[in-house]
Structure formats: C-alpha cells, structure tokens
Design an enzyme around this catalytic site. Sequence first.
Site, PDB file in Angstrom:
ATOM      1  N   GLY A 141       0.864  -1.182   0.000  1.00 41.84           N
ATOM      2  CA  GLY A 141       0.000   0.000   0.000  1.00 41.84           C
ATOM      3  C   GLY A 141       0.891   1.219   0.000  1.00 41.84           C
ATOM      4  O   GLY A 141       1.281   1.732  -1.053  1.00 41.84           O
ATOM      5  N   ARG A 256      -3.951  14.043  -4.563  1.00 49.63           N
ATOM      6  CA  ARG A 256      -3.830  14.610  -3.207  1.00 49.63           C
ATOM      7  C   ARG A 256      -4.519  15.968  -3.111  1.00 49.63           C
ATOM      8  O   ARG A 256      -5.157  16.281  -2.100  1.00 49.63           O
ATOM      9  CB  ARG A 256      -2.350  14.697  -2.822  1.00 49.63           C
ATOM     10  CG  ARG A 256      -1.832  13.337  -2.459  1.00 49.63           C
ATOM     11  CD  ARG A 256      -0.351  13.201  -2.341  1.00 49.63           C
ATOM     12  NE  ARG A 256      -0.062  11.787  -2.099  1.00 49.63           N
ATOM     13  CZ  ARG A 256       1.132  11.224  -2.125  1.00 49.63           C
ATOM     14  NH1 ARG A 256       2.203  11.969  -2.382  1.00 49.63           N
ATOM     15  NH2 ARG A 256       1.281   9.941  -1.899  1.00 49.63           N
ATOM     16  N   ARG A 281     -30.352  24.413  19.351  1.00 52.62           N
ATOM     17  CA  ARG A 281     -30.409  23.599  20.566  1.00 52.62           C
ATOM     18  C   ARG A 281     -30.268  24.490  21.807  1.00 52.62           C
ATOM     19  O   ARG A 281     -29.371  25.341  21.879  1.00 52.62           O
ATOM     20  CB  ARG A 281     -29.256  22.574  20.529  1.00 52.62           C
ATOM     21  CG  ARG A 281     -29.076  21.790  21.791  1.00 52.62           C
ATOM     22  CD  ARG A 281     -30.143  20.737  21.962  1.00 52.62           C
ATOM     23  NE  ARG A 281     -29.961  19.979  23.192  1.00 52.62           N
ATOM     24  CZ  ARG A 281     -30.865  19.145  23.672  1.00 52.62           C
ATOM     25  NH1 ARG A 281     -32.017  18.950  23.031  1.00 52.62           N
ATOM     26  NH2 ARG A 281     -30.647  18.483  24.793  1.00 52.62           N
ATOM     27  N   GLY A 351     -23.704  16.933  21.007  1.00 52.78           N
ATOM     28  CA  GLY A 351     -23.933  16.174  22.243  1.00 52.78           C
ATOM     29  C   GLY A 351     -24.327  14.740  21.911  1.00 52.78           C
ATOM     30  O   GLY A 351     -23.822  14.160  20.930  1.00 52.78           O
ATOM     31  N   GLU A 375      -4.735   8.041  -0.899  1.00 48.47           N
ATOM     32  CA  GLU A 375      -3.801   8.939  -1.625  1.00 48.47           C
ATOM     33  C   GLU A 375      -2.580   9.226  -0.753  1.00 48.47           C
ATOM     34  O   GLU A 375      -2.022  10.315  -0.795  1.00 48.47           O
ATOM     35  CB  GLU A 375      -4.382  10.293  -1.995  1.00 48.47           C
ATOM     36  CG  GLU A 375      -5.608  10.456  -2.827  1.00 48.47           C
ATOM     37  CD  GLU A 375      -5.759   9.596  -4.038  1.00 48.47           C
ATOM     38  OE1 GLU A 375      -4.758   9.362  -4.740  1.00 48.47           O
ATOM     39  OE2 GLU A 375      -6.879   9.161  -4.284  1.00 48.47           O
ATOM     40  N   GLY A 376      -2.189   8.261   0.033  1.00 44.31           N
ATOM     41  CA  GLY A 376      -1.044   8.432   0.928  1.00 44.31           C
ATOM     42  C   GLY A 376      -1.528   8.840   2.305  1.00 44.31           C
ATOM     43  O   GLY A 376      -2.199   9.871   2.465  1.00 44.31           O
TER      44      GLY A 376
END
Length: 397
Positions: A141, A256, A281, A351, A375-376
Amino acid sequence: MSEITVPTQATAAGMDPELFETFLDQLRRYVRERLIPAEPGVIEANCVPAEIMAEMKDMGLFAMTTPEEFGGADMSVTQYIRVVREMAWAAPAYRAAVSINTGMFTTAVRKGGTREQQAEWLTRSASGEVACFGLTEPDSGSDSAALKTRAVRDGDDYVINGTKRYITNAPIADLGLIMVRTNAEPLPKNTHISAILVDMKTPGITIGSPDHKMGQRGALIADIIFEDVRVPARNLLGQEEGKGFLAAMQALDSGRLSVGAAGLGLAERALETGLRYATERKAFGEPIANFQLIQAMLADSKAELYAAECMMWDACARAERGRATLECSAFKMFATEACGRVVDRVVQIYGGAGYLAEYDAERLFRDARIYRIYEGTTQIQQLVIAKQMLRDFAART
Ligand SMILES: Cc1cc2nc3c(=O)[nH]c(=O)nc-3n(C[C@H](O)[C@H](O)[C@H](O)COP(=O)(O)OP(=O)(O)OC[C@H]3O[C@@H](n4cnc5c(N)ncnc54)[C@H](O)[C@@H]3O)c2cc1C
C-alpha cells in the site's frame, strides 16, 4: 437541474473565467438542490442512482480536466479543485464516481500517454466511461513500489496476473489504469513498474464483492483479480516499460489536491451543520451557541478551514506552474487532519445526538476518516514533505 453542462471554451489558463464562475454557481445549486436531497437513497442502496450518474455524464463532469480536442473542458488545476470542493458538500459517493476519471486517470494519460493513447482513452473517459486506478495490492500500500502484479510481454500483448486491493470504482469501472511490474527484480528509480491501460471487460478480469466500509456509502471499492489477462502491448502507458511509477506519482499529486479539497468541502458542510444546531439547541435556558466553550469549537474549526482554503489556492497555483509535490502533500495532510478535528468537534456540539445515526454529524464523522488514509496516509505525506525539505537544504548548503 441536469441541463447544466460544463462549457468547453478553454483558454491557456483553463476554462474561460467568467464561464467557469457561472458553471460553479450552477453546480453549487445542483449539489444543494439535487445531490444532497438524494443522499438517503445513495446511502440506502449503497450506490449512486443510475439517473444521477447519467446527469453527471450529461453535465460533462467526467470531462472537466480533459483537453478540448478530446471532448473536455480543460479546466485549470485551480478550477478543477474548486469543483471538487463544491461537490464534497454532498455525499462522497458522487465525487468518488467522477474523480478517478478527472484526477488520477486523466492526469496520468495526459502526462504519460502517447497521442494515440490520449485520443482513445481520454475521449472514452470524458464521455463518462467510469475509470479506476489500480496501485494498491494485498501486500503493498504505502510501499507501492513493492507491488507484485506482473505483466509479461508475449508477442503483441502483455499478459497480466495479480490482485489489486481496495480499488475505488472497481465494481462499476469500464476503464483501468493499472500499475504492473514489467521486471521481476526491483530496478533503480522504480523502473520495474509500468502503467497499462486496460479495458475492464477483458476476459480474465474478476471483480471481488464490494468491501464493507466504515463510511462513504455508495463509493464502492473492491479487489480486481487478473488471471492471464491479455492486453495489447500498445496499451502500455507511454509505450515504454518503466514509466509507470512516475505516472502514478504524478497522478498522486493531482489525487492529493483532490482529497484535500474533498476534506475541506466535507468539513465546511459539517461546520455549517454544527453552527445551525448550536443556534437551535437550547441548554440552561438559552441556545448553546451563546456558550463560549461552544464558540471556541466553532472558531477553531473556522480558523483551520480558512488555513486549509488558503493552502488549497496556493498549492493549486504552484501545481499549475510545475510540479508542487511538497505543497500538494502539505495541503492534503493539513486539510484532511483539520477535517478530522472539525467533524469531531461537530459531533461534540451535537452532544448525544451527535452519536446517533439519524443526524448528519455521525455520518460526516465516519465519512471523513478515510481522507487521512488514502492517496497516501498522513505519515506518508510527512515523509514526502520532510524528504523534499532535506533535499532542498542539501542543495543550498
Ligand atoms: C476507501 C478506500 C479507497 C481506496 N481507493 C484506492 C484506489 O482507487 N486505488 C488504489 O490503488 N488504492 C486505493 N486505496 C488504498 C489506499 O491508498 C491504501 O489503503 C493506503 O495507501 C494505505 O496503504 P495500506 O492500507 O497498505 O496501509 P500500510 O501501508 O500497510 O500502512 C499501515 C500504517 O503504517 C504506516 N506506515 C507505512 N509505511 C510507513 C513509513 N515508512 N513510515 C511511517 N509510517 C508508515 C501508515 O501510515 C499506516 O498508518 C483505497 C483504500 C480505501 C480504504
């Protein structure tokens, strides 16, 4: 909404700037009014619906970075990456379906392909035949040059044997750019690796079942197994053995930038969601947005995304002037790590609701995680950046 099309009036510096801004506005509306509302269906079915794939093809989204002569809009790096950022407000599956074509595949074929290869494969890619990019394998990889998939010359063909792993779009791909070993032994500058263009319907190719992932439902990955797959030798990228690794690395710069922009777009959406939730909220009799500790999370997130955005513009501008490997890696690393921090804070702002699948915060948190890996990985970006720093230091001392 699907009557939008990418205009094809390219200038030396990409698409005509005014046409581009108009297109981007229309795309923003398409993302907000069409792609985001269709997300529950994408998640439920684990695929992008055929009608949306057709719309994206009709809009020319697969052709954004293709030269005009092969049916594309020839966007500049900056224009293209701005499009990716907009698309990344919607579920990642939409970007995944398009971005292998417009990023890694087109970049590698533009930079490394012969004219004949460009005419054939860029035209196919621009028309919306879905592409995949095969580098990773079961045993390689990050250490991509250790790949084992072999392509052995036999008359006018190469015969390919091996397995590619975690390949985006493998289950839906028509076209493949596959990294293969054309020399059994490692060679200097990784010239034992070549890149070959493969029609994914070629006999001997088997696609594994789509992998079950943490997030990004609808963006499919799977193994590709090659068993005595015969591919015409004229499909070898650049028609020269040993050019594949360079093609892969050049394509990774573009990949990237794209993943960095995807992280930025996703994080911007998450922050917008968090901001709205904080104003709605209530706790202790008032909106939680009034609490300074909540404001700190909002402010830190905003500042980090502003920094990522500035890096995006600069890295793209540098990539337009020539190779900008360090800056592409730095942007990818910073933007995706910042994205991880932002989605985490947004879960916190929600929350308990942030932990529940019925709210966007939970999904965005899971969807964001892969950006720090493919992509690394972040560690690989650190190595790329540090190596370049040390080279530059050695050159000036
Ligand atoms: C959703 C998804 C989509 C993908 N799409 C594609 C695709 O389209 N095409 C394709 O070719 N691949 C694709 N990949 C593969 C992806 O690019 C790799 O998974 C990634 O590059 C990491 O490789 P690995 O999984 O083998 O991890 P490894 O290389 O085994 O790394 C494991 C860990 O070790 C660390 N590490 C490795 N080497 C070093 C080192 N030298 N120094 C410090 N740390 C190190 C890594 O950072 C990581 O933390 C995809 C993966 C996923 C999950």
